[in-house]
Design an enzyme around this catalytic site. Structure first.
Site, PDB file in Angstrom:
ATOM      1  N   LEU A 147       0.827  -1.215   0.000  1.00 41.54           N
ATOM      2  CA  LEU A 147       0.000   0.000   0.000  1.00 41.54           C
ATOM      3  C   LEU A 147       0.856   1.258   0.000  1.00 41.54           C
ATOM      4  O   LEU A 147       0.511   2.276  -0.610  1.00 41.54           O
ATOM      5  CB  LEU A 147      -0.922   0.002   1.218  1.00 41.54           C
ATOM      6  CG  LEU A 147      -1.603   1.347   1.502  1.00 41.54           C
ATOM      7  CD1 LEU A 147      -2.700   1.595   0.491  1.00 41.54           C
ATOM      8  CD2 LEU A 147      -2.099   1.431   2.911  1.00 41.54           C
ATOM      9  N   GLN A 178       1.016  -5.122  -9.156  1.00 37.98           N
ATOM     10  CA  GLN A 178       1.444  -5.197  -7.759  1.00 37.98           C
ATOM     11  C   GLN A 178       0.421  -5.917  -6.888  1.00 37.98           C
ATOM     12  O   GLN A 178       0.765  -6.578  -5.917  1.00 37.98           O
ATOM     13  CB  GLN A 178       1.680  -3.777  -7.227  1.00 37.98           C
ATOM     14  CG  GLN A 178       2.315  -3.719  -5.854  1.00 37.98           C
ATOM     15  CD  GLN A 178       1.599  -2.739  -4.934  1.00 37.98           C
ATOM     16  OE1 GLN A 178       0.373  -2.752  -4.822  1.00 37.98           O
ATOM     17  NE2 GLN A 178       2.358  -1.899  -4.263  1.00 37.98           N
TER      18      GLN A 178
END
Length: 313
Positions: free
Chosen positions: A95, A252
């Protein structure tokens, strides 16, 4: 000693806690202003949640992700407003890579908040609660952990997903397969093999449906070339092309986080001074295990912020 090269690194899920940035908010108006901006986008009081909510509430992925992005952006705004130098490179853990994008000027804060809220929602929805799991494996070489996952899969899915530091790898996948992999790792000599308190197997192929659903929103968003290069979690190399960055941020979601390689890439660029821009000191601890020649400072309390500003001035 002052440094002319500085990297900023941004933490991911797991760094959140009730009461985070309380002291910083008393000293720096940018903290509450940034949280107020995020709250207007989210439709609920994010600062109140962070100070008076429950740990269970802030651990909900859909809320954790906007919360940590906001905290990191708020601290970075404090840094720059108070004369902190522009970093020469940035990286974020999972994140945290979204925090790097916002702080580097690649993505507007409002767009970042909306995207990570949806990212959190979709990642949680991709695998029903109880069917996925993650675990931290300590004390084994990467290859041994990878082999353990292959052995434990038995037609299911488990894989190494966070290469955090030498001897620390996080695995994730289907709950039963992760349980089997934990036992295989223990038999292989792991110092610790512990389930993590998360409810979804992040950074595995099981997250590909979330990535597919988030793709149109990422592609429709306006990304700019970042002010400073961002080391990608996916390939541990710097990137500044907005189109390539979009693709990497999609990939990702279901790809391993190559954090140790990211830190080594920063070191290879000649940087040995880092700032962990977010709550806590999780990344600073990993940096020490990856490269003892690197100095990583935390800035989530005023005394630490002032010391880091003075040291890098």
């Amino acid at each position: 000693m002052a440094s002319d090269k500085l990297a900023f690194i941004f933490p991911g899920q797991g760094s959140q806690k009730i009461g985070m940035l309380a002291d910083a908010a008393e000293h720096y108006p940018e903290i509450c202003a940034t949280f107020a901006e995020a709250s207007s986008i989210l439709g609920y009081d994010l600062w109140d949640l962070s100070q008076r909510g429950s740990q269970q509430e802030i651990d909900l992925t859909e809320r954790t992700q906007p919360l940590l992005l906001t905290a990191s952006v708020a601290l970075y705004r404090v840094w720059r407003t108070n004369g902190g130098m522009l970093p020469t490179t940035m990286a974020g853990h999972s994140l945290g890579e979204w925090s790097a994008l916002v702080c580097s000027g690649s993505l507007a804060f409002a767009d970042g908040i909306r995207l990570v809220r949806e990212r959190g929602r979709l990642m949680q929805a991709a695998v029903p609660i109880g069917q996925g799991a993650m675990a931290a494996i300590v004390g084994l070489e990467d290859g041994v952990v990878e082999a353990a996952c292959v052995e434990a899969a038995e037609g299911g899915m488990v894989a190494a997903v966070n290469y955090n530091s030498p001897g620390q790898v996080v695995i994730a996948g289907e709950a039963k397969a992760v349980e089997r992999a934990i036992e295989v790792c223990k038999l292989a000599g792991a110092k610790r093999a512990l389930p993590l308190p998360v409810s979804a197997p992040f950074h595995t192929e099981l997250m590909r449906p979330a990535a597919d659903l988030l793709t149109p929103e990422i592609q429709a968003c306006d990304f700019q070339a970042p002010e400073v290069p961002i080391i990608s979690n996916v390939h541990a190399a710097p990137e500044v092309d907005p189109a390539i960055i979009k693709g990497l941020m999609i990939k990702q979601i279901y790809s391993p986080v190559r954090w140790a390689a990211c830190i080594r890439a920063i070191a290879a660029s000649g940087v040995d001074q880092l700032v962990e821009c977010g709550p806590g000191k999780v990344l600073a601890g990993l940096v020490r295990r990856i490269d003892r020649n690197m100095v990583c400072r935390s800035v989530d309390v005023p005394s630490q912020m002032e010391a880091a500003l003075a040291t890098t001035a």
